[in-house]
Write a protein that holds these residues in place. Structure first.
Motif, PDB file in Angstrom:
ATOM      1  N   LYS A  76      79.546  33.962  74.262  1.00 26.39           N
ATOM      2  CA  LYS A  76      80.851  34.607  74.199  1.00 26.39           C
ATOM      3  C   LYS A  76      81.292  35.065  75.580  1.00 26.39           C
ATOM      4  CE  LYS A  76      80.779  36.383  69.476  1.00 26.39           C
ATOM      5  NZ  LYS A  76      80.731  37.588  68.657  1.00 26.39           N
ATOM      6  N   LEU A  77      80.376  35.620  76.363  1.00 25.15           N
ATOM      7  CA  LEU A  77      80.727  36.070  77.708  1.00 25.15           C
ATOM      8  C   LEU A  77      81.145  34.914  78.602  1.00 25.15           C
ATOM      9  CD1 LEU A  77      77.989  38.775  78.385  1.00 25.15           C
ATOM     10  CD2 LEU A  77      80.433  39.137  78.008  1.00 25.15           C
ATOM     11  N   SER A  78      80.429  33.796  78.520  1.00 23.85           N
ATOM     12  CA  SER A  78      80.807  32.640  79.341  1.00 23.85           C
ATOM     13  C   SER A  78      82.161  32.091  78.896  1.00 23.85           C
ATOM     14  CB  SER A  78      79.741  31.551  79.272  1.00 23.85           C
ATOM     15  OG  SER A  78      79.663  30.998  77.983  1.00 23.85           O
ATOM     16  N   ARG A  79      82.412  32.098  77.603  1.00 28.25           N
ATOM     17  CA  ARG A  79      83.701  31.642  77.074  1.00 28.25           C
ATOM     18  C   ARG A  79      84.825  32.575  77.526  1.00 28.25           C
ATOM     19  NH1 ARG A  79      85.477  26.851  75.153  1.00 28.25           N
ATOM     20  NH2 ARG A  79      86.939  27.171  73.482  1.00 28.25           N
ATOM     21  N   GLU A  80      84.554  33.885  77.504  1.00 27.77           N
ATOM     22  CA  GLU A  80      85.547  34.854  77.958  1.00 27.77           C
ATOM     23  C   GLU A  80      85.856  34.663  79.437  1.00 27.77           C
ATOM     24  OE1 GLU A  80      86.181  39.705  78.197  1.00 27.77           O
ATOM     25  OE2 GLU A  80      84.264  38.885  77.557  1.00 27.77           O
ATOM     26  N   GLN A  81      84.816  34.417  80.235  1.00 25.27           N
ATOM     27  CA  GLN A  81      85.013  34.192  81.668  1.00 25.27           C
ATOM     28  C   GLN A  81      85.873  32.950  81.904  1.00 25.27           C
ATOM     29  OE1 GLN A  81      84.081  36.418  83.854  1.00 25.27           O
ATOM     30  NE2 GLN A  81      85.038  35.287  85.494  1.00 25.27           N
ATOM     31  N   LEU A  82      85.634  31.898  81.124  1.00 24.81           N
ATOM     32  CA  LEU A  82      86.438  30.680  81.232  1.00 24.81           C
ATOM     33  C   LEU A  82      87.906  30.961  80.908  1.00 24.81           C
ATOM     34  CD1 LEU A  82      86.567  27.527  81.515  1.00 24.81           C
ATOM     35  CD2 LEU A  82      86.214  27.476  79.037  1.00 24.81           C
ATOM     36  N   LEU A  83      88.151  31.726  79.857  1.00 25.98           N
ATOM     37  CA  LEU A  83      89.519  32.056  79.468  1.00 25.98           C
ATOM     38  C   LEU A  83      90.201  32.940  80.514  1.00 25.98           C
ATOM     39  CD1 LEU A  83      89.058  32.659  75.635  1.00 25.98           C
ATOM     40  CD2 LEU A  83      90.134  30.708  76.750  1.00 25.98           C
ATOM     41  N   ILE A  84      89.461  33.861  81.113  1.00 24.49           N
ATOM     42  CA  ILE A  84      90.028  34.708  82.164  1.00 24.49           C
ATOM     43  C   ILE A  84      90.421  33.857  83.362  1.00 24.49           C
ATOM     44  CG2 ILE A  84      89.434  36.478  83.870  1.00 24.49           C
ATOM     45  CD1 ILE A  84      87.853  37.876  81.626  1.00 24.49           C
ATOM     46  N   LYS A 117      91.297  30.672  83.328  1.00 23.54           N
ATOM     47  CA  LYS A 117      92.506  29.924  82.965  1.00 23.54           C
ATOM     48  C   LYS A 117      93.733  30.826  82.985  1.00 23.54           C
ATOM     49  CE  LYS A 117      90.432  26.260  80.228  1.00 23.54           C
ATOM     50  NZ  LYS A 117      90.395  25.603  78.914  1.00 23.54           N
ATOM     51  N   LEU A 118      93.592  32.074  82.538  1.00 24.94           N
ATOM     52  CA  LEU A 118      94.702  33.019  82.554  1.00 24.94           C
ATOM     53  C   LEU A 118      95.160  33.293  83.983  1.00 24.94           C
ATOM     54  CD1 LEU A 118      96.564  35.018  81.051  1.00 24.94           C
ATOM     55  CD2 LEU A 118      94.746  36.715  81.325  1.00 24.94           C
ATOM     56  N   GLU A 119      94.204  33.453  84.888  1.00 22.49           N
ATOM     57  CA  GLU A 119      94.558  33.681  86.293  1.00 22.49           C
ATOM     58  C   GLU A 119      95.294  32.476  86.875  1.00 22.49           C
ATOM     59  OE1 GLU A 119      90.797  34.606  88.038  1.00 22.49           O
ATOM     60  OE2 GLU A 119      90.841  36.692  87.366  1.00 22.49           O
ATOM     61  N   GLU A 120      94.871  31.273  86.513  1.00 24.14           N
ATOM     62  CA  GLU A 120      95.554  30.065  86.994  1.00 24.14           C
ATOM     63  C   GLU A 120      96.994  30.016  86.495  1.00 24.14           C
ATOM     64  OE1 GLU A 120      93.180  26.804  85.674  1.00 24.14           O
ATOM     65  OE2 GLU A 120      91.532  27.259  87.056  1.00 24.14           O
ATOM     66  N   VAL A 121      97.203  30.359  85.233  1.00 22.31           N
ATOM     67  CA  VAL A 121      98.548  30.350  84.660  1.00 22.31           C
ATOM     68  C   VAL A 121      99.411  31.421  85.326  1.00 22.31           C
ATOM     69  CG1 VAL A 121      99.857  30.811  82.550  1.00 22.31           C
ATOM     70  CG2 VAL A 121      97.861  29.326  82.464  1.00 22.31           C
ATOM     71  N   GLU A 122      98.827  32.591  85.602  1.00 27.33           N
ATOM     72  CA  GLU A 122      99.592  33.651  86.268  1.00 27.33           C
ATOM     73  C   GLU A 122     100.011  33.215  87.672  1.00 27.33           C
ATOM     74  OE1 GLU A 122      97.028  37.040  86.004  1.00 27.33           O
ATOM     75  OE2 GLU A 122      97.841  37.641  84.067  1.00 27.33           O
TER      76      GLU A 122
END
Length: 131
Positions: free
Chosen positions: A78-86, A88-93
């Motif tokens: 879950k932590l690695s998945r959360e890090q991946l999503l964070i 991607k969120l930074e890239e979109v921002e």
């Protein structure tokens, strides 16, 4: 995704009670397949006793599954998945930043024009009352 010993796919929404009835199945966790062989929980005599003891036995099985869940280090996944999503969120921002600057500029221009219109109407009302 689970599969029975016969190779039949079992839906992810299948309850634990039905999986216990299947007895032997494989389960995929983090792209690793595990074969699960459910030992007979109740003998024929115990099945006649009643559902209260069955519920206690099912609670024991649920506790074992919870222990298995934590032993397989699901939290790390879950932590690695959360890090991946964070990430991607930074890239979109970063991609949206130029559009945000344009939006701020448009809002500023709208406020200035709204101010001009308000003052124009105020002056028109003043001129109208002088006559």
């Amino acid at each position: 995704m689970e599969k029975s010993a016969d190779g039949i796919r079992i839906a992810n929404s299948t309850s634990i009670q039905h999986l216990l009835q299947v007895r032997n199945f494989s389960i995929r966790i983090n792209d690793t397949y595990y074969t699960v062989e459910v030992p007979p929980i109740l003998s024929d005599e115990e099945e006649r006793i009643g559902s209260t003891e069955r519920l206690t036995t099912l609670d024991d099985v649920k506790l074992k599954i919870a222990a298995l869940y934590s032993a397989l280090q699901i939290d790390e996944f879950k932590l690695s998945r959360e890090q991946l999503l964070i990430t991607k969120l930074e890239e979109v921002e970063i991609q949206l930043k130029p559009f945000d600057e344009i939006r701020i500029e448009i809002e500023r221009e709208c406020e200035i024009r709204a101010s001009y219109v308000s003052w124009g109407l105020f002056m028109a009302m003043g001129i109208q009352t002088d006559r």
